[in-house]
Scaffold this motif. Structure first.
Motif, PDB file in Angstrom:
ATOM      1  N   UNK A 241      24.122  36.342  27.929  1.00 30.84           N
ATOM      2  CA  UNK A 241      24.248  36.481  29.713  1.00 30.84           C
ATOM      3  C   UNK A 241      25.546  36.344  30.248  1.00 30.84           C
ATOM      4  N   UNK A 242      26.454  35.371  29.540  1.00 28.23           N
ATOM      5  CA  UNK A 242      27.542  35.189  29.492  1.00 28.23           C
ATOM      6  C   UNK A 242      28.809  36.446  29.681  1.00 28.23           C
ATOM      7  N   UNK A 243      28.513  37.134  28.291  1.00 29.04           N
ATOM      8  CA  UNK A 243      28.981  38.008  27.428  1.00 29.04           C
ATOM      9  C   UNK A 243      28.531  39.486  28.319  1.00 29.04           C
ATOM     10  N   UNK A 244      27.013  39.287  29.093  1.00 30.55           N
ATOM     11  CA  UNK A 244      26.722  40.731  29.353  1.00 30.55           C
ATOM     12  C   UNK A 244      26.379  41.201  30.841  1.00 30.55           C
ATOM     13  N   UNK A 245      26.149  39.688  31.389  1.00 28.12           N
ATOM     14  CA  UNK A 245      26.093  39.997  33.167  1.00 28.12           C
ATOM     15  C   UNK A 245      27.252  39.728  33.905  1.00 28.12           C
ATOM     16  N   UNK A 246      28.809  39.828  33.348  1.00 30.29           N
ATOM     17  CA  UNK A 246      29.202  38.524  34.504  1.00 30.29           C
ATOM     18  C   UNK A 246      29.646  39.512  35.479  1.00 30.29           C
ATOM     19  N   UNK A 247      29.119  39.809  36.999  1.00 30.56           N
ATOM     20  CA  UNK A 247      29.437  40.583  37.603  1.00 30.56           C
ATOM     21  C   UNK A 247      30.279  39.679  39.343  1.00 30.56           C
ATOM     22  N   UNK A 248      31.451  40.293  39.708  1.00 24.65           N
ATOM     23  CA  UNK A 248      32.175  40.090  40.622  1.00 24.65           C
ATOM     24  C   UNK A 248      32.249  41.242  41.132  1.00 24.65           C
ATOM     25  N   UNK A 249      33.054  40.838  42.461  1.00 18.88           N
ATOM     26  CA  UNK A 249      34.013  42.578  43.460  1.00 18.88           C
ATOM     27  C   UNK A 249      35.588  41.737  43.657  1.00 18.88           C
ATOM     28  N   UNK A 250      36.571  42.860  43.262  1.00 16.94           N
ATOM     29  CA  UNK A 250      38.048  42.361  43.525  1.00 16.94           C
ATOM     30  C   UNK A 250      38.640  43.125  44.844  1.00 16.94           C
ATOM     31  N   UNK A 251      38.925  42.420  45.336  1.00 17.07           N
ATOM     32  CA  UNK A 251      39.209  42.709  46.722  1.00 17.07           C
ATOM     33  C   UNK A 251      41.128  42.978  46.600  1.00 17.07           C
ATOM     34  N   UNK A 252      41.703  44.259  46.701  1.00 18.39           N
ATOM     35  CA  UNK A 252      43.084  44.423  46.612  1.00 18.39           C
ATOM     36  C   UNK A 252      43.809  42.848  45.919  1.00 18.39           C
ATOM     37  N   UNK A 253      43.481  42.950  45.000  1.00 18.78           N
ATOM     38  CA  UNK A 253      44.001  42.163  43.683  1.00 18.78           C
ATOM     39  C   UNK A 253      45.209  42.434  43.351  1.00 18.78           C
ATOM     40  N   UNK A 254      45.372  43.830  42.889  1.00 18.61           N
ATOM     41  CA  UNK A 254      46.044  44.846  42.305  1.00 18.61           C
ATOM     42  C   UNK A 254      47.203  44.251  42.427  1.00 18.61           C
ATOM     43  N   UNK A 255      47.989  44.227  43.587  1.00 18.70           N
ATOM     44  CA  UNK A 255      49.370  43.600  43.399  1.00 18.70           C
ATOM     45  C   UNK A 255      49.621  41.960  44.171  1.00 18.70           C
ATOM     46  N   UNK A 256      48.249  42.074  43.976  1.00 17.99           N
ATOM     47  CA  UNK A 256      48.271  40.226  44.483  1.00 17.99           C
ATOM     48  C   UNK A 256      49.294  39.077  43.873  1.00 17.99           C
ATOM     49  N   UNK A 257      50.007  38.017  44.784  1.00 14.06           N
ATOM     50  CA  UNK A 257      50.678  36.993  44.123  1.00 14.06           C
ATOM     51  C   UNK A 257      49.398  35.976  44.475  1.00 14.06           C
ATOM     52  N   UNK A 258      48.685  35.790  45.228  1.00 11.65           N
ATOM     53  CA  UNK A 258      47.762  34.860  45.340  1.00 11.65           C
ATOM     54  C   UNK A 258      46.111  35.517  45.436  1.00 11.65           C
TER      55      UNK A 258
END
Lengths: 364, 265
Positions: A241-258
């Protein structure tokens, strides 16, 4: 485009269950999720799809009804809120031990004890680290919108059957009670007895026929070597499950410092906090874990290599922060990880989160 | 007469039911479980319902009931068998579901589940083994332990002030409109076993006819827990258990429902 409706999160859970071909729901009333069973009873799905809906005498009984029905290969679920989930802990452990698929919805409220009926995220540890006795894991999905309350019902069933493991939708009183536009899923038929026998007849109690040995649904094994073997198999399953089922969303992380890390209701609030911080010229992003187990630790570790720090925002005293700290620790770049939380049923405001970010992380 | 001559179909007067597996039973010699299992296997076989019968085993000595009868089984958490059976039965109305529970499981930790399942009139059979003691954990006091009875946790005998009264749960169950057949039997003599088998058969026939819950208590011996020989245990049961737990039908109604209240007792 599916049917569009304005609905409460709890009502959507019920509607999604009927539409995904669920065979049975067993539950017990508790605020703030009682609308799930109320909606089901009002919809009378037994006439429409043949789905069974039963009000049990307790949460203890409802989770054991789920055990029995799931053990026969049926697609069944329950829902409750925090104190009720504690009562179900025994049954959930048995379901995990007997490797049965089912869906459990927790519309969290504040604790400990009877606590409050207001929203909370204080069951993170209980949901992601086991909750009952023994080494087991639930698949945990954290919806952040009414739409995801719809979408995650079928997703949770798919994952539960794929891994023969209980899956939990970890919601909270805010998502359960709020109304939003939702695109409902299309109807899919319930499986027939023949389909269930063909798919799950190797393990489920579909009735012993001449073509197979009899099936036993149990979590018991008195031989320690065999019991350890079972445990090792479960651990292997959790690793997959840890290999195949991780789901998440990233919002404005490309240039983020924090980066803010938040799930469910808190993630909704943090989206606005990101806007507030960005308006001030701060490069802030949001990582929203959708699966709390398996946790997106690799993505956090990757981010840790290039950001200056993380702030976990949770409606609890600091629970998910431990998983973020572990992930950051694995990155080899020990950037600070701080926590901001409100408890007792208080929902943080976007402004407080942005302020906490500056005080705890950027200024600190 | 040599062995080959003896083993001929026409000489067959008794055989193990086909549904009983060849696993060696873990029950103590003298224990009632073995006979109860055999009767259950015979009934399922005679009614030809192996393919549609699902058993639910409890926590206690009979946790391993699933090793001995060749049908599909689910093993429940302590006391929760009636809830597990409810779940199976509700989504599989074509199946015949039964629970097999001891007195600690059914009458102590599982009181809520058994009362509500019977009161809803779940279409199922309950086999209730009452030996007035916790067998598997080493002979502690059960809810059904008689006053004065010595157990591991009542070494001076069950004391009314300290431990309260023994629970006649079968009489309570008989009051519930969801049950159609409630009976108390025993298996300590061949005659008693035959009567008990009839009762079990009726209970399963009721389930096939969708008559709600049928409940068969079997007053049983636990000679190991009672610290007696099997013969002494049988005698002790007759002298002490039967006066308090009288054998016989408590309710035998056409069907479950408000009119199906207790006929006898």
């Amino acid at each position: 485009m599916g049917e569009l409706r304005l609905m409460k999160g709890n009502e959507v859970i019920a509607e999604a269950a009927i539409r995904c071909g669920c065979d049975g729901y067993f539950g017990y009333p508790i605020t703030p999720q009682s609308e799930v069973m109320e909606t089901l009873m009002a919809r009378e799905p037994w006439d429409e799809t043949g789905m069974v809906v039963l009000q049990a005498e307790s949460e203890v009984a409802s989770i054991n009804m789920v055990y029995g029905a799931a053990g026969s290969g049926k697609k069944v679920m329950t829902s409750s809120s925090s104190p009720g989930i504690s009562l179900m802990a025994e049954g959930i452990s048995y379901i995990a031990g007997a490797e049965l698929p089912c869906v459990i919805v927790n519309v969290q409220r504040g604790g400990p004890g009877l606590g409050t009926i207001q929203p909370s995220q204080a069951d993170y540890f209980q949901s992601t680290k086991g909750g009952g006795h023994g080494d087991y894991k639930l698949i945990v999905l954290a919806p952040a919108s009414v739409q995801e309350m719809n979408d995650f019902v079928e997703l949770a069933f798919q994952l539960a059957f794929k891994y023969r493991n209980p899956a939990m939708i970890l919601s909270d009183g805010a998502i359960g009670q709020m109304m939003e536009k939702v695109e409902l899923s299309d109807f899919q038929p319930r499986l027939t007895a023949e389909e269930i026998k063909a798919r799950y007849g190797s393990w489920a109690t579909t009735g012993k026929t001449a073509d197979r040995d009899y099936n036993i649904v149990t979590s018991l094994e008195m031989d320690s070597a065999k019991m350890e073997h079972n445990n090792l198999r479960f651990q292997e399953k959790y690793r997959t499950m840890e290999e195949e089922e991780v789901r998440y969303e990233m919002i404005e992380c490309d240039d983020a410092d924090y980066v803010l890390v938040a799930f469910g209701s808190s993630a909704r609030i943090c989206q606005k906090s990101v806007d507030i911080a960005r308006a001030k010229g701060l490069k802030v992003g949001l990582l929203r874990p959708i699966t709390l187990f398996p946790f997106p630790k690799k993505s956090i570790a990757e981010l840790a290599k290039r950001v200056k720090g993380f702030l976990t925002v949770e409606m609890n005293a600091g629970q998910m922060i431990e998983d973020v700290q572990l992930a950051v620790g694995c990155s080899g770049n020990n950037v600070p990880v701080k926590h901001f939380g409100r408890m007792g049923g208080i929902i943080p405001t976007p402004g407080e989160v942005a302020e906490a970010l500056e005080q705890k992380l950027i200024g600190g | 007469m040599d062995l080959a001559e003896i083993i001929k179909p026409e000489n067959l007067v008794y055989k193990k039911p086909n549904l009983l597996t060849n696993k060696t039973m873990h029950y103590c010699p003298g224990c009632s479980h073995g006979v109860a299992h055999k009767l259950l296997a015979e009934v399922i076989e005679e009614l030809d319902i192996q393919e549609k019968t699902i058993g639910v085993s409890p926590v206690g000595c009979s946790v391993f009931a699933y090793n001995y009868i060749s049908i599909d089984w689910q093993e429940a958490a302590h006391g929760r068998a009636p809830a597990v059976a409810t779940g199976i039965s509700r989504v599989n109305p074509d199946k015949v579901v039964f629970t097999y529970q001891g007195d600690g499981d059914l009458a102590s930790i599982g009181t809520a589940e058994i009362m509500h399942a019977c009161n809803r009139g779940e279409n199922m059979v309950v086999i209730f083994i009452n030996n007035a003691i916790y067998g598997m954990t080493g002979g502690q006091m059960a809810p059904t332990t008689l006053l004065g009875q010595v157990t591991a946790t009542t070494p001076c005998g069950r004391d009314l002030e300290r431990n309260g009264y023994p629970l006649k749960i079968t009489e309570l169950i008989g009051q519930l409109p969801g049950t159609s057949y409630v009976t108390r039997q025993s298996v300590h003599t061949p005659a008693a076993s035959r009567k008990c088998k009839k009762a079990i058969k009726k209970a399963f026939e009721n389930a096939l006819a969708k008559k709600g819950t049928s409940f068969v208590e079997i007053v049983s011996t636990c000679n190991s827990g009672w610290r007696m020989t099997p013969v002494d245990a049988n005698n002790w049961m007759e002298e002490n258990m039967f006066p308090f737990y009288p054998v016989g039908d408590i309710k035998d109604a056409e069907k479950a429902g408000p009119e199906a209240f207790t006929k006898k007792n």
